[in-house]
Structures are given as structure tokens and as C-alpha cells.
Design a protein around this motif. Structure first.
Motif, PDB file in Angstrom:
ATOM      1  N   GLN A 189       0.824  -1.206   0.000  1.00 53.15           N
ATOM      2  CA  GLN A 189       0.000   0.000   0.000  1.00 53.15           C
ATOM      3  C   GLN A 189       0.861   1.259   0.000  1.00 53.15           C
ATOM      4  O   GLN A 189       0.516   2.253  -0.653  1.00 53.15           O
ATOM      5  CB  GLN A 189      -0.918  -0.008   1.236  1.00 53.15           C
ATOM      6  N   LEU A 190       1.976   1.219   0.708  1.00 52.96           N
ATOM      7  CA  LEU A 190       2.873   2.373   0.733  1.00 52.96           C
ATOM      8  C   LEU A 190       3.473   2.634  -0.645  1.00 52.96           C
ATOM      9  O   LEU A 190       3.688   3.788  -1.032  1.00 52.96           O
ATOM     10  CB  LEU A 190       3.995   2.147   1.753  1.00 52.96           C
TER      11      LEU A 190
ATOM     12  N   LEU B 205       1.363   4.966  -2.974  1.00 57.38           N
ATOM     13  CA  LEU B 205       1.069   6.346  -2.599  1.00 57.38           C
ATOM     14  C   LEU B 205       1.247   7.292  -3.784  1.00 57.38           C
ATOM     15  O   LEU B 205       2.138   7.116  -4.615  1.00 57.38           O
ATOM     16  CB  LEU B 205       1.977   6.775  -1.445  1.00 57.38           C
TER      17      LEU B 205
END
Length: 338
Positions: A143-144, A147
Motif C-alpha cells: 500500500q505504501l 502512494l
């Protein structure tokens, strides 16, 4: 002592590995090396690609072996460092036109820093609590990587295509063959470094912490420093493996580095034998080829077949490939005596 320290329990000590049992014998090592050098000369490109995959996944398993087999710390977050190494390599190659052989040291440095920093808050954790913390890291990393402010470099959810390098100096070999030999040299160099590290003073400190953290501290070992150092070294080696995978696969995407990959690496370490460095290649072979064998037996029940095969391996050889190697050495010794 704080309440948190009262709750945290000590992890069971990982079984110690004698120095002589840490590696293969000289003759066996040379035979394996000659085999690894010769096979690509007679294999097709797809087989060479699979062998390259075997090498860099074996390197990632070896990195986890340094952490768990060396210092006794359990991690389910290696996929995060693997992904960081892959993205550092891909971004440097495609966005900044850095030569691929310079990207790998950069990936190692970045991942060492990330692993060392993550090891700082993890110092107060051990056993299942440390495993859960690293599990959280592995879960959050994809998920990071998605970004928005990173999308310009990483490609976001679409990923990033990586150009596979040609053989230098006009050498008459395909891209796959050149990358295989390049990967073999890198893996061999890191393997030798890892063996020497675990046999050095720092390696003995790792093993002392693994066997009994309180006794190690009483002997004057800086437990906090060496535990974070083990995390950093393991992360650095994992980052190099991730960088090699990015070059070989020619593509990186956030969903390629999920918790599934971390579990596969942990499984490879267990099957290969915790603390036995040559078993890393055996463990990598298991996680690459056994799922294909299971699918060949039954496509509809491939997961169940894989589970049965895994259960059989764990039941028959609970200490992994290391146990098979020890039994082979004992049998060879008896035959020589007779």
C-alpha cells in the motif's frame, strides 16, 4: 520492569548449528559450483530463467537464515525489504539511467538502513510479537508503494517496466544467460560473505544472542546493537535479491511483494534447514517447483496437494535439508569404514 516487558515472552532458542555443519564440504561445494556453471550451456532460455529465479530467491532465503538461524529473530516482513530493493533498482535504472550493476549496492545500502531503523523499535519485541510486527510491515508495504507522491517514480499500481541488460563486451550469449552468470557471481560473493560473517566475532555474538540473550548480555555483548545489525544485514541481502528479481522479471509492481512472498521465504528457510546456509537453495527450489508439481498432479486441488507434500517433508525431515545432508555424511562415513 514495565508491564510490556512482563507480557513479552522469550522466543524458543533456534537449534545451534556447528561451524562445520554450516556449509558444504570443499569437494561438494566445487561440484555444485561446476554444475551451476555448466547447466546453462545446454539449457533453453526458459530453464535458464528458472535457474536465475532459483538463485535470487535462494539469496532471499539465505538473508532470512542470517536473521533467524544466526540471531534467532523471527521475521515475516522480508517481502517488504525485497520490494524496496526491487523498486530502488528499477527506479534507478529506468528513471535515472544508472547501470544495473551499480543499482544493487544502492539497493543494499537503502535496505540496510531500513532494516536497521526497523530493528530499533523491534528491540522490545521477541517471539510471536516480533513476528506480528514484521507481519504488519509486510502487509503495509504494497500500500505504501502505491502512494500518490511516489507514483511519478514507481508507476503506482501500474508498476514499472525494467529493461533487461545485454551481455557486455559483445560476449556471444543471450540476455538470460548473461543475467544468470551475473546473478551467480553476486550470489556466490554474498554467500561467501555470509559464511565468513557467521564465523566472525559478530557472527558468534549473533549466535550467543540466539542461544541465550541474558547470558550474551552478561558476557558483555551489546545485544541491542547486534540485534539491529542482524536486521540490517538481512534486509540488505534481501534487497539485493529483490534488485536481481526486478532485472530478471523486467517488471515491478506493488502487488508482487505481498505477505504471500514473505511466507514463501519463511517456508523455504524451514524446508532448507534453519541455520544451514546451503539449504537456502534447496528451500528456494521447494517454493518454486513443488507448487508446479502439485498443479501437475491435480489442478483443481493443487493447494491441497501442496499441503500434503509440505506435511510429508516436515514429518519425514523436521530439520529440513540439513538433516538429509547430515544423514548422507553419516552413511558415507560408515561405508568408508566398511
Amino acid at each position: 520492569m514495565s508491564a510490556a516487558e512482563d507480557v513479552v515472552t522469550e522466543a524458543p532458542a533456534v537449534e545451534a548449528v556447528p561451524k562445520r555443519a554450516m556449509t558444504l564440504g570443499t569437494g561438494t561445494s566445487l561440484l555444485v559450483l561446476l554444475l551451476l556453471i555448466a547447466v546453462p550451456l545446454f539449457a533453453k532460455n526458459f530453464v535458464i530463467f528458472q535457474l536465475t529465479q532459483l538463485l535470487y530467491l535462494g539469496l532471499a532465503v539465505l538473508a532470512l537464515n542470517i536473521l533467524t538461524g544466526g540471531s534467532g529473530q523471527f521475521s515475516l516482513g522480508q517481502s517488504a525489504f525485497y520490494g524496496i530493493g526491487a523498486y530502488v533498482t528499477a527506479v534507478m535504472m529506468e528513471q535515472f539511467n544508472v547501470p544495473y550493476f551499480l543499482c544493487l549496492p544502492a539497493a543494499a545500502v537503502v535496505c540496510f538502513g531500513a532494516g536497521f531503523l526497523f530493528g530499533q523499535p523491534a528491540l522490545r519485541l521477541s517471539g510471536v510479537y516480533l513476528a506480528l510486527a514484521t507481519f504488519a510491515l509486510a502487509t503495509a508495504m504494497p500500500q505504501l508503494l502505491k502512494l500518490n507522491f511516489l507514483e511519478h517514480w514507481t508507476g503506482g499500481v501500474q508498476g514499472l517496466v525494467v529493461t533487461k541488460p545485454d551481455a557486455p563486451f559483445g560476449l556471444p550469449m543471450s540476455q538470460d544467460m548473461w543475467l544468470y552468470y551475473f546473478t551467480l557471481v553476486v550470489v556466490l560473493a554474498i554467500y561467501i560473505f555470509s559464511v565468513n560473517l557467521l564465523r566472525s566475532r559478530s557472527g558468534r555474538a549473533f549466535m550467543a544472542i540466539r542461544d541465550n540473550e541474558i547470558a550474551a548480555s552478561a558476557m558483555g555483548i551489546n545485544v541491542a546493537l547486534y540485534k539491529t545489525l542482524a536486521f540490517g544485514v538481512s534486509a540488505a541481502v534481501t534487497g539485493v535479491a529483490g534488485g536481481l528479481s526486478a532485472i530478471a522479471v523486467q517488471f515491478v509492481a506493488p502487488d508482487s511483494f505481498t505477505i504471500t512472498l514473505a511466507i514463501q521465504l519463511f517456508l523455504g528457510m524451514v524446508v532448507g534447514g534453519v541455520g544451514w546456509l546451503p539449504g537456502s537453495i534447496v528451500g528456494a527450489a521447494f517454493i518454486i517447483f513443488v507448487p508446479n508439481i502439485a498443479e501437475g498432479i491435480s489442478k483443481g486441488l493443487s493447494g491441497a496437494v501442496f499441503g500434503v507434500l509440505l506435511f510429508a517433508v516436515i514429518y519425514l525431515v523436521p530439520h529440513g535439508a540439513r538433516q538429509v545432508a547430515i544423514l548422507g555424511q553419516q552413511l558415507a562415513g560408515r561405508l568408508r569404514k566398511n
